[in-house]
Design a protein around this motif. Structure first.
Motif, PDB file in Angstrom:
ATOM      1  N   ILE A 112       0.703  -1.239  -0.002  1.00 53.99           N
ATOM      2  CA  ILE A 112       0.016  -0.142  -0.004  1.00 53.99           C
ATOM      3  C   ILE A 112       0.801   1.322   0.141  1.00 53.99           C
ATOM      4  N   HIS A 113       1.945   1.175   0.757  1.00 53.00           N
ATOM      5  CA  HIS A 113       2.842   2.359   0.752  1.00 53.00           C
ATOM      6  C   HIS A 113       3.766   2.602  -0.415  1.00 53.00           C
ATOM      7  N   ARG A 114       3.640   1.554  -1.153  1.00 56.74           N
ATOM      8  CA  ARG A 114       4.567   1.500  -2.176  1.00 56.74           C
ATOM      9  C   ARG A 114       3.802   2.425  -3.385  1.00 56.74           C
ATOM     10  N   PHE A 115       2.531   2.014  -3.567  1.00 57.09           N
ATOM     11  CA  PHE A 115       1.750   2.574  -4.633  1.00 57.09           C
ATOM     12  C   PHE A 115       0.853   4.026  -4.062  1.00 57.09           C
ATOM     13  N   MET A 116       0.702   3.636  -2.643  1.00 53.87           N
ATOM     14  CA  MET A 116      -0.166   5.055  -2.303  1.00 53.87           C
ATOM     15  C   MET A 116       0.404   5.523  -1.063  1.00 53.87           C
ATOM     16  N   SER A 117       1.600   6.349  -0.951  1.00 54.99           N
ATOM     17  CA  SER A 117       2.193   6.682   0.554  1.00 54.99           C
ATOM     18  C   SER A 117       1.276   7.788   0.975  1.00 54.99           C
ATOM     19  N   VAL A 118       1.024   7.720   2.285  1.00 58.56           N
ATOM     20  CA  VAL A 118       0.387   8.671   2.962  1.00 58.56           C
ATOM     21  C   VAL A 118       1.264  10.180   2.886  1.00 58.56           C
ATOM     22  N   ASN A 119       2.368  10.072   2.955  1.00 59.94           N
ATOM     23  CA  ASN A 119       3.295  11.108   2.972  1.00 59.94           C
ATOM     24  C   ASN A 119       3.269  11.879   1.772  1.00 59.94           C
ATOM     25  N   LYS A 120       3.131  10.985   0.517  1.00 62.00           N
ATOM     26  CA  LYS A 120       3.022  11.817  -0.732  1.00 62.00           C
ATOM     27  C   LYS A 120       1.594  12.490  -0.726  1.00 62.00           C
ATOM     28  N   LEU A 121       0.709  11.915  -0.386  1.00 66.09           N
ATOM     29  CA  LEU A 121      -0.821  12.361  -0.286  1.00 66.09           C
ATOM     30  C   LEU A 121      -0.643  13.699   0.287  1.00 66.09           C
ATOM     31  N   LYS A 122      -0.041  13.626   1.434  1.00 67.32           N
ATOM     32  CA  LYS A 122      -0.108  14.886   2.478  1.00 67.32           C
ATOM     33  C   LYS A 122       0.596  16.095   1.575  1.00 67.32           C
ATOM     34  N   TYR A 123       1.611  15.664   0.931  1.00 71.72           N
ATOM     35  CA  TYR A 123       2.382  16.921  -0.059  1.00 71.72           C
ATOM     36  C   TYR A 123       1.277  17.448  -1.045  1.00 71.72           C
ATOM     37  N   PHE A 124       0.608  16.522  -1.687  1.00 75.66           N
ATOM     38  CA  PHE A 124      -0.572  17.237  -2.805  1.00 75.66           C
ATOM     39  C   PHE A 124      -1.748  18.013  -2.133  1.00 75.66           C
ATOM     40  N   PHE A 125      -1.826  17.624  -0.505  1.00 73.04           N
ATOM     41  CA  PHE A 125      -3.006  18.554  -0.119  1.00 73.04           C
ATOM     42  C   PHE A 125      -2.265  19.650   0.818  1.00 73.04           C
ATOM     43  N   ALA A 126      -1.152  20.094   0.675  1.00 76.08           N
ATOM     44  CA  ALA A 126      -0.522  21.148   1.577  1.00 76.08           C
ATOM     45  C   ALA A 126      -0.729  22.235   0.807  1.00 76.08           C
ATOM     46  N   VAL A 127      -2.028  22.853   0.870  1.00 74.51           N
ATOM     47  CA  VAL A 127      -2.163  24.127   0.388  1.00 74.51           C
ATOM     48  C   VAL A 127      -3.001  25.109   1.314  1.00 74.51           C
ATOM     49  N   ASP A 128      -2.983  26.380   0.988  1.00 70.12           N
ATOM     50  CA  ASP A 128      -3.780  27.257   1.961  1.00 70.12           C
ATOM     51  C   ASP A 128      -4.723  28.132   0.913  1.00 70.12           C
ATOM     52  N   THR A 129      -5.259  29.203   1.558  1.00 70.38           N
ATOM     53  CA  THR A 129      -6.379  29.951   0.947  1.00 70.38           C
ATOM     54  C   THR A 129      -5.587  30.645  -0.419  1.00 70.38           C
ATOM     55  N   ALA A 130      -4.446  31.310   0.057  1.00 70.19           N
ATOM     56  CA  ALA A 130      -3.827  31.979  -0.936  1.00 70.19           C
ATOM     57  C   ALA A 130      -3.119  31.207  -2.049  1.00 70.19           C
ATOM     58  N   TYR A 131      -2.744  30.042  -1.903  1.00 70.79           N
ATOM     59  CA  TYR A 131      -2.508  29.141  -2.920  1.00 70.79           C
ATOM     60  C   TYR A 131      -3.630  28.952  -4.076  1.00 70.79           C
ATOM     61  N   VAL A 132      -4.558  28.655  -3.288  1.00 72.04           N
ATOM     62  CA  VAL A 132      -5.923  28.247  -4.081  1.00 72.04           C
ATOM     63  C   VAL A 132      -6.163  29.341  -4.992  1.00 72.04           C
ATOM     64  N   THR A 133      -6.525  30.567  -4.438  1.00 70.22           N
ATOM     65  CA  THR A 133      -6.478  31.544  -5.261  1.00 70.22           C
ATOM     66  C   THR A 133      -5.780  32.042  -6.334  1.00 70.22           C
ATOM     67  N   LYS A 134      -4.385  31.932  -6.013  1.00 70.08           N
ATOM     68  CA  LYS A 134      -3.628  32.109  -7.080  1.00 70.08           C
ATOM     69  C   LYS A 134      -3.664  30.823  -8.227  1.00 70.08           C
ATOM     70  N   LYS A 135      -3.854  29.653  -7.801  1.00 69.76           N
ATOM     71  CA  LYS A 135      -3.798  28.714  -8.917  1.00 69.76           C
ATOM     72  C   LYS A 135      -4.962  28.839  -9.583  1.00 69.76           C
ATOM     73  N   LEU A 136      -6.271  29.083  -9.142  1.00 75.66           N
ATOM     74  CA  LEU A 136      -7.215  29.218  -9.853  1.00 75.66           C
ATOM     75  C   LEU A 136      -6.850  30.374 -10.912  1.00 75.66           C
ATOM     76  N   ALA A 137      -6.552  31.545 -10.394  1.00 76.11           N
ATOM     77  CA  ALA A 137      -6.324  32.392 -11.412  1.00 76.11           C
ATOM     78  C   ALA A 137      -5.256  32.116 -12.582  1.00 76.11           C
ATOM     79  N   LEU A 138      -4.364  31.338 -12.232  1.00 79.47           N
ATOM     80  CA  LEU A 138      -3.497  30.860 -12.938  1.00 79.47           C
ATOM     81  C   LEU A 138      -3.988  29.637 -14.110  1.00 79.47           C
ATOM     82  N   LEU A 139      -4.774  28.941 -13.719  1.00 76.15           N
ATOM     83  CA  LEU A 139      -5.615  28.166 -14.534  1.00 76.15           C
ATOM     84  C   LEU A 139      -6.605  28.964 -15.620  1.00 76.15           C
ATOM     85  N   LEU A 140      -7.022  29.967 -15.201  1.00 77.28           N
ATOM     86  CA  LEU A 140      -7.916  30.739 -16.000  1.00 77.28           C
ATOM     87  C   LEU A 140      -7.264  31.637 -17.032  1.00 77.28           C
TER      88      LEU A 140
END
Length: 298
Positions: free
Chosen positions: A84-112
């Motif tokens: 399970i840790h080989r294909f789906m590491s919890v630490n890797k998932l934590k990295y992809f969800f390490a966001v805040d409000t400022a990042y989400v706002t800037k990333k949505l603006a970058l996508l558009l």
């Protein structure tokens, strides 16, 4: 006929022997005393059970079997956890969800509005990529996850306004949108394997980049609900172009080694396979977005 006095005559105090009548119970006694009759019966099963357990515990083969079974169960548990840790590491998932409000706002603006963005390279710290909250170019899974849920809710509203809502239809929309992203990720992995591209892209990275299309799908469906088919096609065109540009520039740094200088500061050489994979991934986005949203706008 004369009867002898004392032998059963009428009015005699001596009667013949009849059935025995038990004595009347004591009115102050609530229950009958039956312990004597069940004392032997109650003791027999307990003795048998104790002897069975003692025999089982005293058997060395049984002890060996229990110990061997516990060892196999422990080893199997460790193997499952490692896979399970080989294909789906919890630490890797934590990295992809390490966001805040400022990042989400800037990333949505970058996508558009990605056209004014200059630096697309992901930053590293000691050979470790910075978290999304520290680097706007880092891929994340928070925006794709929230956008997917929002798309499903918006699809339910669109189907309800058209009198076509049912749990089966909504479930079909959700499963189709998810399966298309999985197919896209698998196709990208196969393409990278065939062209022998060496990059640090992981399946989670590809899932994040493929999941950003949900943002464009939301705007396309919302434009169709508010402004009809004209609003749908305008929003579809804008979000598709922005998404293609975003993916082309984001994957360019990951797949093109010619853009990354070597130790002497000179650009390295690259192949055409990387260019084909990048352009193919970007060109498929408008088709997938249209396929997943056109039936929601009438």
């Amino acid at each position: 006929m004369a009867y002898h006095q004392g032998y059963g005559g009428q009015g005699s105090k001596h009667r013949g022997r009849g059935p025995l009548v038990p004595p009347a119970p004591d009115p102050h006694q609530l229950f009958d005393d039956t312990s004597a009759g069940f004392q032997h019966v109650q003791g027999t099963p307990a003795s048998g059970i104790d002897m069975g357990f003692n025999t089982l515990l005293a058997d060395p083969m049984a002890n060996v079997a229990v110990a061997y079974g516990s060892s196999i169960a422990s080893q199997s548990k460790d193997i499952v956890h490692k896979e399970i840790h080989r294909f789906m590491s919890v630490n890797k998932l934590k990295y992809f969800f390490a966001v805040d409000t400022a990042y989400v706002t800037k990333k949505l603006a970058l996508l558009l509005f990605p056209y004014a963005h200059q630096n697309w390279e992901v930053r590293y710290s000691r050979d470790t990529p910075l978290t999304p909250r520290q680097d706007i170019n880092a891929p994340d899974l928070y925006i794709p996850s929230m956008a997917f849920i929002t798309y499903i809710l918006l699809a339910g509203i669109a189907l309800g306004l058209q009198q076509r809502f049912s749990p089966e239809v909504l479930g079909m929309c959700a499963s189709t949108a998810f399966v298309w992203v999985v197919i896209e990720v698998l196709a990208l992995l196969l393409s990278l394997y065939l062209v022998t591209v060496q990059s640090d892209l992981t399946p989670f990275d590809l899932l994040a980049y493929s999941g950003y299309k949900y943002v464009g799908m939301i705007l396309a469906v919302l434009g169709g609900l508010l402004f009809g088919s004209d609003g749908y096609y305008v929003a579809l065109a804008w979000t598709s172009c922005a998404l293609m540009y975003f993916l082309a520039r984001s994957l360019r740094m990951k797949l093109h080694p010619s853009l990354v200088p070597d130790g002497m500061g000179h650009p390295r050489g690259g192949g055409r396979g990387q260019t084909y994979v990048t352009l193919g991934a970007a060109a498929c986005q408008p088709l997938i977005v249209y396929w997943l949203t056109f039936h929601l706008v009438r």
